[in-house]
Design a protein around this motif. Structure first.
Motif, PDB file in Angstrom:
ATOM      1  N   ASP A 140       7.797  -1.343  23.273  1.00  0.00           N
ATOM      2  CA  ASP A 140       7.785  -2.339  22.198  1.00  0.00           C
ATOM      3  C   ASP A 140       7.066  -1.836  20.951  1.00  0.00           C
ATOM      4  O   ASP A 140       7.440  -2.178  19.832  1.00  0.00           O
ATOM      5  N   SER A 141       6.022  -1.028  21.126  1.00  0.00           N
ATOM      6  CA  SER A 141       5.243  -0.561  19.979  1.00  0.00           C
ATOM      7  C   SER A 141       6.042   0.378  19.078  1.00  0.00           C
ATOM      8  O   SER A 141       5.694   0.564  17.915  1.00  0.00           O
ATOM      9  N   SER A 142       7.122   0.956  19.590  1.00  0.00           N
ATOM     10  CA  SER A 142       7.939   1.850  18.769  1.00  0.00           C
ATOM     11  C   SER A 142       8.957   1.090  17.915  1.00  0.00           C
ATOM     12  O   SER A 142       9.581   1.662  17.032  1.00  0.00           O
ATOM     13  N   TYR A 143       9.098  -0.207  18.185  1.00  0.00           N
ATOM     14  CA  TYR A 143      10.059  -1.016  17.437  1.00  0.00           C
ATOM     15  C   TYR A 143       9.613  -1.151  15.982  1.00  0.00           C
ATOM     16  O   TYR A 143       8.455  -1.476  15.702  1.00  0.00           O
ATOM     17  N   LYS A 144      10.532  -0.933  15.046  1.00  0.00           N
ATOM     18  CA  LYS A 144      10.186  -0.876  13.625  1.00  0.00           C
ATOM     19  C   LYS A 144      10.121  -2.236  12.942  1.00  0.00           C
ATOM     20  O   LYS A 144       9.698  -2.331  11.802  1.00  0.00           O
ATOM     21  N   GLY A 145      10.529  -3.308  13.631  1.00  0.00           N
ATOM     22  CA  GLY A 145      10.585  -4.613  12.983  1.00  0.00           C
ATOM     23  C   GLY A 145       9.482  -5.572  13.375  1.00  0.00           C
ATOM     24  O   GLY A 145       9.621  -6.778  13.180  1.00  0.00           O
ATOM     25  N   ASN A 146       8.384  -5.049  13.926  1.00  0.00           N
ATOM     26  CA  ASN A 146       7.312  -5.940  14.380  1.00  0.00           C
ATOM     27  C   ASN A 146       6.792  -6.864  13.275  1.00  0.00           C
ATOM     28  O   ASN A 146       6.492  -8.025  13.526  1.00  0.00           O
ATOM     29  N   GLU A 147       6.709  -6.360  12.046  1.00  0.00           N
ATOM     30  CA  GLU A 147       6.196  -7.199  10.961  1.00  0.00           C
ATOM     31  C   GLU A 147       7.161  -8.340  10.633  1.00  0.00           C
ATOM     32  O   GLU A 147       6.744  -9.409  10.205  1.00  0.00           O
ATOM     33  N   TYR A 148       8.457  -8.153  10.854  1.00  0.00           N
ATOM     34  CA  TYR A 148       9.421  -9.223  10.623  1.00  0.00           C
ATOM     35  C   TYR A 148       9.141 -10.395  11.561  1.00  0.00           C
ATOM     36  O   TYR A 148       9.354 -11.548  11.205  1.00  0.00           O
ATOM     37  N   MET A 149       8.676 -10.073  12.758  1.00  0.00           N
ATOM     38  CA  MET A 149       8.404 -11.110  13.757  1.00  0.00           C
ATOM     39  C   MET A 149       7.179 -11.943  13.387  1.00  0.00           C
ATOM     40  O   MET A 149       6.961 -13.010  13.939  1.00  0.00           O
ATOM     41  N   GLN A 150       6.388 -11.455  12.455  1.00  0.00           N
ATOM     42  CA  GLN A 150       5.245 -12.219  11.967  1.00  0.00           C
ATOM     43  C   GLN A 150       5.651 -13.164  10.838  1.00  0.00           C
ATOM     44  O   GLN A 150       4.922 -14.086  10.500  1.00  0.00           O
ATOM     45  N   ILE A 151       6.826 -12.925  10.269  1.00  0.00           N
ATOM     46  CA  ILE A 151       7.294 -13.705   9.121  1.00  0.00           C
ATOM     47  C   ILE A 151       8.362 -14.717   9.513  1.00  0.00           C
ATOM     48  O   ILE A 151       8.342 -15.865   9.065  1.00  0.00           O
ATOM     49  N   TYR A 152       9.286 -14.270  10.364  1.00  0.00           N
ATOM     50  CA  TYR A 152      10.455 -15.087  10.687  1.00  0.00           C
ATOM     51  C   TYR A 152      10.442 -15.558  12.135  1.00  0.00           C
ATOM     52  O   TYR A 152       9.945 -14.863  13.011  1.00  0.00           O
ATOM     53  N   PRO A 153      11.067 -16.708  12.389  1.00  0.00           N
ATOM     54  CA  PRO A 153      11.308 -17.085  13.782  1.00  0.00           C
ATOM     55  C   PRO A 153      12.159 -15.986  14.426  1.00  0.00           C
ATOM     56  O   PRO A 153      12.977 -15.355  13.760  1.00  0.00           O
ATOM     57  N   TYR A 154      11.947 -15.762  15.704  1.00  0.00           N
ATOM     58  CA  TYR A 154      12.703 -14.718  16.389  1.00  0.00           C
ATOM     59  C   TYR A 154      13.189 -15.238  17.738  1.00  0.00           C
ATOM     60  O   TYR A 154      12.636 -16.182  18.304  1.00  0.00           O
ATOM     61  N   ILE A 155      14.244 -14.610  18.238  1.00  0.00           N
ATOM     62  CA  ILE A 155      14.848 -15.003  19.506  1.00  0.00           C
ATOM     63  C   ILE A 155      14.239 -14.144  20.604  1.00  0.00           C
ATOM     64  O   ILE A 155      14.229 -12.914  20.510  1.00  0.00           O
ATOM     65  N   ALA A 156      13.687 -14.800  21.624  1.00  0.00           N
ATOM     66  CA  ALA A 156      13.034 -14.114  22.742  1.00  0.00           C
ATOM     67  C   ALA A 156      13.567 -14.688  24.058  1.00  0.00           C
ATOM     68  O   ALA A 156      14.173 -15.757  24.079  1.00  0.00           O
ATOM     69  N   TYR A 157      13.286 -13.962  25.131  1.00  0.00           N
ATOM     70  CA  TYR A 157      13.723 -14.396  26.455  1.00  0.00           C
ATOM     71  C   TYR A 157      12.503 -14.757  27.293  1.00  0.00           C
ATOM     72  O   TYR A 157      11.564 -13.967  27.427  1.00  0.00           O
ATOM     73  N   TYR A 158      12.521 -15.959  27.866  1.00  0.00           N
ATOM     74  CA  TYR A 158      11.474 -16.398  28.785  1.00  0.00           C
ATOM     75  C   TYR A 158      12.048 -16.346  30.200  1.00  0.00           C
ATOM     76  O   TYR A 158      13.145 -16.859  30.447  1.00  0.00           O
TER      77      TYR A 158
END
Length: 197
Positions: A140-158
């Motif tokens: 996960d730490s290599s993913y380049k869009g982590n900052e987007y997840m701090q700004i926008y709602p995101y789709i995740a799996y529970y």
């Protein structure tokens, strides 16, 4: 919870998906005649396998109609101001906006432009989300869009092992997650998010 999904996550849904059918002007036809929620999916044109899986997943499970610009024959063959105007119109017409946020999309000037325009049209009405998608086998730490997840709602799996604050179990499935500055999360089932417009 899987905050960042993995490339190939929706590969089982690719069969039978015709990307050209996701490029028709969807808004009026699908809203008026079929009552379907329409979703503009911003994506990097190199991500067609993951894109077709995502379209299949959304259309088969949630009865929505996806729109993508990459196969839209009404778009100019050479990118121009007309292209931008048509994309703006499609974003406005669709009920929801999802960025298929692969590393390539995060680095794409067009995806960022679409996200910015989508933000101006959909953020206040909570009709925008990103779907973070990392490369298969990567951390996960290599993913380049982590900052987007701090700004926008995101789709995740529970996965069904998590609990709400009142200790009620969260049902297994996909959710739209919104995080505030303190890291508090609000979750909304993807089905509810897609049907609320």
């Amino acid at each position: 919870m899987k905050r960042i999904l993995e490339s190939g996550q929706f590969s089982n849904y690719r069969e039978g998906v015709r990307l050209d059918s996701a490029s028709m002007e969807v808004a009026n036809l699908y809203k008026s005649y079929f009552g379907k929620t329409t979703v503009f999916i911003s994506h990097k044109h190199d991500d067609l396998e993951d894109l077709s899986g995502l379209i299949g997943f959304l259309e088969k499970n949630y009865n929505v109609k996806a729109y993508i610009d990459s196969k839209d024959s009404s778009m100019p063959s050479v990118t121009s101001g007309v292209t931008a105007s048509k994309i703006k119109e499609r974003i406005r017409q669709c009920d929801k906006f999802i960025l298929l946020a692969t590393d390539g999309a995060v680095e794409s000037k067009w995806c960022n432009w679409e996200l910015g325009y989508g933000d101006s049209q959909k953020f206040s009405s909570e009709d925008i989300a990103i779907l973070p998608l990392k490369r298969k086998g990567y951390d996960d730490s290599s993913y380049k869009g982590n900052e987007y997840m701090q700004i926008y709602p995101y789709i995740a799996y529970y996965d069904g092992t998590e609990f709400y604050r009142d200790r009620t179990p969260v049902q297994r499935g996909y959710y739209v997650v919104t995080e505030d500055e303190k890291g508090n999360r609000t979750i909304n089932p993807l089905r509810d998010w897609l049907n609320n417009h």
